[in-house]
Design an enzyme around this catalytic site. Structure first.
Site, PDB file in Angstrom:
ATOM      1  N   ARG A   1     -53.744-149.240  66.084  1.00  0.00           N
ATOM      2  CA  ARG A   1     -52.418-148.503  65.245  1.00  0.00           C
ATOM      3  C   ARG A   1     -53.126-147.568  64.224  1.00  0.00           C
ATOM      4  O   ARG A   1     -53.006-146.483  63.497  1.00  0.00           O
ATOM      5  CB  ARG A   1     -51.445-149.011  64.694  1.00  0.00           C
ATOM      6  CG  ARG A   1     -49.977-147.956  63.378  1.00  0.00           C
ATOM      7  CD  ARG A   1     -49.257-148.528  63.402  1.00  0.00           C
ATOM      8  NE  ARG A   1     -49.062-150.206  63.265  1.00  0.00           N
ATOM      9  CZ  ARG A   1     -49.635-150.734  61.976  1.00  0.00           C
ATOM     10  NH1 ARG A   1     -50.173-150.361  61.375  1.00  0.00           N
ATOM     11  NH2 ARG A   1     -49.278-151.759  62.073  1.00  0.00           N
TER      12      ARG A   1
ATOM     13  N   TYR B   1     -43.538-122.621  62.487  1.00  0.00           N
ATOM     14  CA  TYR B   1     -42.904-123.470  63.724  1.00  0.00           C
ATOM     15  C   TYR B   1     -41.449-124.060  63.697  1.00  0.00           C
ATOM     16  O   TYR B   1     -40.828-124.747  62.553  1.00  0.00           O
ATOM     17  CB  TYR B   1     -43.744-124.293  64.251  1.00  0.00           C
ATOM     18  CG  TYR B   1     -43.204-125.280  65.649  1.00  0.00           C
ATOM     19  CD1 TYR B   1     -43.811-124.418  67.052  1.00  0.00           C
ATOM     20  CD2 TYR B   1     -43.214-126.744  65.798  1.00  0.00           C
ATOM     21  CE1 TYR B   1     -43.112-125.551  67.498  1.00  0.00           C
ATOM     22  CE2 TYR B   1     -42.390-126.794  66.565  1.00  0.00           C
ATOM     23  CZ  TYR B   1     -42.834-126.263  67.630  1.00  0.00           C
ATOM     24  OH  TYR B   1     -42.599-127.476  68.836  1.00  0.00           O
TER      25      TYR B   1
ATOM     26  N   ASP C   1     -51.725-124.443  59.490  1.00  0.00           N
ATOM     27  CA  ASP C   1     -51.571-124.832  61.138  1.00  0.00           C
ATOM     28  C   ASP C   1     -52.307-123.314  62.316  1.00  0.00           C
ATOM     29  O   ASP C   1     -51.581-122.436  62.669  1.00  0.00           O
ATOM     30  CB  ASP C   1     -49.680-124.766  61.522  1.00  0.00           C
ATOM     31  CG  ASP C   1     -48.957-125.243  63.438  1.00  0.00           C
ATOM     32  OD1 ASP C   1     -50.407-125.200  63.570  1.00  0.00           O
ATOM     33  OD2 ASP C   1     -48.104-125.344  62.721  1.00  0.00           O
TER      34      ASP C   1
ATOM     35  N   LYS D   1     -50.746-128.336  72.580  1.00  0.00           N
ATOM     36  CA  LYS D   1     -51.062-126.869  73.350  1.00  0.00           C
ATOM     37  C   LYS D   1     -52.834-126.550  73.553  1.00  0.00           C
ATOM     38  O   LYS D   1     -53.059-127.360  74.761  1.00  0.00           O
ATOM     39  CB  LYS D   1     -50.529-125.489  72.141  1.00  0.00           C
ATOM     40  CG  LYS D   1     -49.427-126.338  71.425  1.00  0.00           C
ATOM     41  CD  LYS D   1     -47.740-125.939  72.709  1.00  0.00           C
ATOM     42  CE  LYS D   1     -46.453-126.776  71.594  1.00  0.00           C
ATOM     43  NZ  LYS D   1     -46.815-126.290  70.553  1.00  0.00           N
TER      44      LYS D   1
HETATM   45  C1  LIG Z   1     -45.802-126.978  69.150  1.00  0.00           C
HETATM   46  C2  LIG Z   1     -46.392-126.863  67.552  1.00  0.00           C
HETATM   47  C3  LIG Z   1     -46.214-127.615  66.995  1.00  0.00           C
HETATM   48  C4  LIG Z   1     -45.654-128.901  67.216  1.00  0.00           C
HETATM   49  O1  LIG Z   1     -46.396-129.958  68.310  1.00  0.00           O
HETATM   50  P1  LIG Z   1     -46.000-131.530  69.115  1.00  0.00           P
HETATM   51  O2  LIG Z   1     -46.787-131.484  69.304  1.00  0.00           O
HETATM   52  O3  LIG Z   1     -44.947-130.269  69.529  1.00  0.00           O
HETATM   53  O4  LIG Z   1     -44.973-132.172  68.005  1.00  0.00           O
HETATM   54  C5  LIG Z   1     -46.674-127.275  65.583  1.00  0.00           C
HETATM   55  N1  LIG Z   1     -46.345-126.121  65.835  1.00  0.00           N
HETATM   56  C6  LIG Z   1     -47.192-125.015  66.029  1.00  0.00           C
HETATM   57  C7  LIG Z   1     -47.088-123.725  65.369  1.00  0.00           C
HETATM   58  C8  LIG Z   1     -46.965-125.515  67.771  1.00  0.00           C
HETATM   59  O5  LIG Z   1     -46.392-124.304  68.665  1.00  0.00           O
END
Ligand SMILES: *Cc1c(COP(=O)(O)O)cnc(C)c1O
Length: 393
Positions: free
Chosen positions: A59, A112, A184, A209
């Site tokens: 963890r 997001y 982000d 992604k």
């Molecule tokens: C998909 C996404 C997230 C969230 O990520 P998860 O892995 O689905 O929790 C956050 N920010 C952006 C820009 C995203 O495309």
């Protein structure tokens, strides 16, 4: 230890694993071990108190997960990095580490969907003041930041209309106000954009992604200043949103081809954006690599490539999108992005489905908008596919 005189129950448990120590491998081992054992208590204690390198409990830390964290730390030129079960875990753990009652966050309206929910719903429940500015209105952002805040949260390019936010400019304003800047960087990836080098303190990715790139593992990462990453890591240790070894392996494996994929996706997205821009049935194309994009000059300054995602709207309403999307052959109609295969969907029914038509309009999201995440297929085939589907309208 001689297992021969022992019973099968014991031999099945210990056989072949007494002193596992793998060297010389060409791919990192997937260590699905929950905990790590020590020969004596002094060694164990030294590892537990950080005086010696090693792992105690997964963890907290795990060797396979560490491989991924090191990869992102190096690619983002960061002092430290840590990881999470998903991108949203990275975002929520970071926000909850630095915010609290009266500790204010300033951000932009376009973010997001999950991040938006944090700002509009969850943080206010804990009396965290949230101020959301018009995305790309840098004067408004600077005024909000100068008014006093603890954290500035940015996302660029934005989802789904690919707006661009000036990271260097807003980081400078945040530094003056004594606020932490978090970016982000999911859409850009560390191949196309380096927020830390532009002045941000922390950078976040949904590793689900582009980093993973194959739509087969979920994860999140955070990289940046060591003291700040440490604070979030300590919260995550207890909060428990840790990444497992199996997805960490898949993401780290995917990242080996990150540059190859992104270079191709950058080039293909540019070609497709230019193709769509010239098409009579397409009313608008949103891609920061287009000279006609409102913030093309900021994008040119802060990005090394414009990314693999574009959006476009058709010269009609949602009914036209309903007809158009299913006639594309080389796309999965799916909610994710950043994969080797092309993915497309309408924000109206995916990321922004909870909003009313009026709210979407205010965010500049037309009802006929399509988000198109370009895969690594041959670009001529993708353009032919789009062309055939547009002809059918
Ligand atoms: C998909 C996404 C997230 C969230 O990520 P998860 O892995 O689905 O929790 C956050 N920010 C952006 C820009 C995203 O495309």
């Amino acid at each position: 230890m001689d297992l021969n005189p022992m019973q099968n129950g014991t031999r099945a448990v210990w056989g072949g694993e007494e002193d596992l120590d793998v060297r010389g491998v060409l791919s990192s081992p997937v260590v699905n071990s929950v905990a790590f054992s020590y020969h004596d208590l002094d060694e164990w204690h030294e590892v537990a108190t950080g005086k010696r390198n090693g792992f105690i409990y997964s963890r907290n830390t795990n060797p396979t997960v560490r491989v991924l964290e090191e990869k992102i730390r190096i690619l983002e030129n960061a002092e430290a990095a840590t990881s999470f079960a998903t991108g949203m875990a990275a975002i929520s753990n970071t926000l909850f580490t630095f915010l609290g009652p009266g500790r204010k966050v300033v951000s932009q309206k376009d973010s997001y969907g999950g991040t938006s929910r944090m700002f509009l719903d969850f943080l206010p429940r804990f009396n965290v003041p949230v101020e959301l500015c018009e995305t790309g209105d840098h004067e408004q952002m600077e005024a909000a930041i100068a008014g006093g805040c603890d954290l500035v949260y940015l996302e660029t390019p934005t989802n789904p209309t690919l707006k661009i936010v000036d990271i260097a400019r807003l980081s400078a304003a945040s530094k003056k106000a004594g606020a932490i800047v978090v970016v982000d960087n999911t859409f850009a990836t560390p191949i196309n954009q380096h927020p830390l080098m532009l002045g941000a303190d922390l950078v976040i990715h949904s590793a689900t992604k582009f980093l993973c790139g194959h739509s087969d593992a979920m994860g999140g990462v955070l990289a940046g200043k060591a003291d700040l990453v440490r604070k979030v890591f300590e919260f995550r240790e207890i909060n428990g949103a840790s990444l497992q070894a199996d997805p960490a392996y898949l993401i780290a494996r995917g990242m080996k081809t990150l540059e190859l994929r992104i270079e191709r996706q950058n080039a293909s997205a540019q070609r497709i954006a230019e193709y769509l821009q010239g098409h009579a049935r397409v009313s608008e194309v949103y891609y920061p690599g287009l000279k006609t994009h409102k913030d093309h000059s900021i994008a040119r300054r802060q990005m090394q490539g414009f990314g693999g995602i574009l959006s476009f709207s058709l010269d009609g309403g949602y009914d036209l999108v309903k007809k158009f999307l299913p006639s594309l052959k080389l796309v999965h109609l799916a909610a994710s992005l950043g994969s080797v295969s092309t993915l497309a969907g309408p924000p109206r029914t995916t990321s922004h489905v909870e909003l009313t038509e009026e709210q979407r309009k205010r965010l500049g999201i037309p009802e006929s908008l399509i988000r198109y995440s370009v895969g690594i297929e041959n670009v001529e085939d993708l353009i032919a596919d789009l062309d055939a589907a547009l002809k059918k309208l």
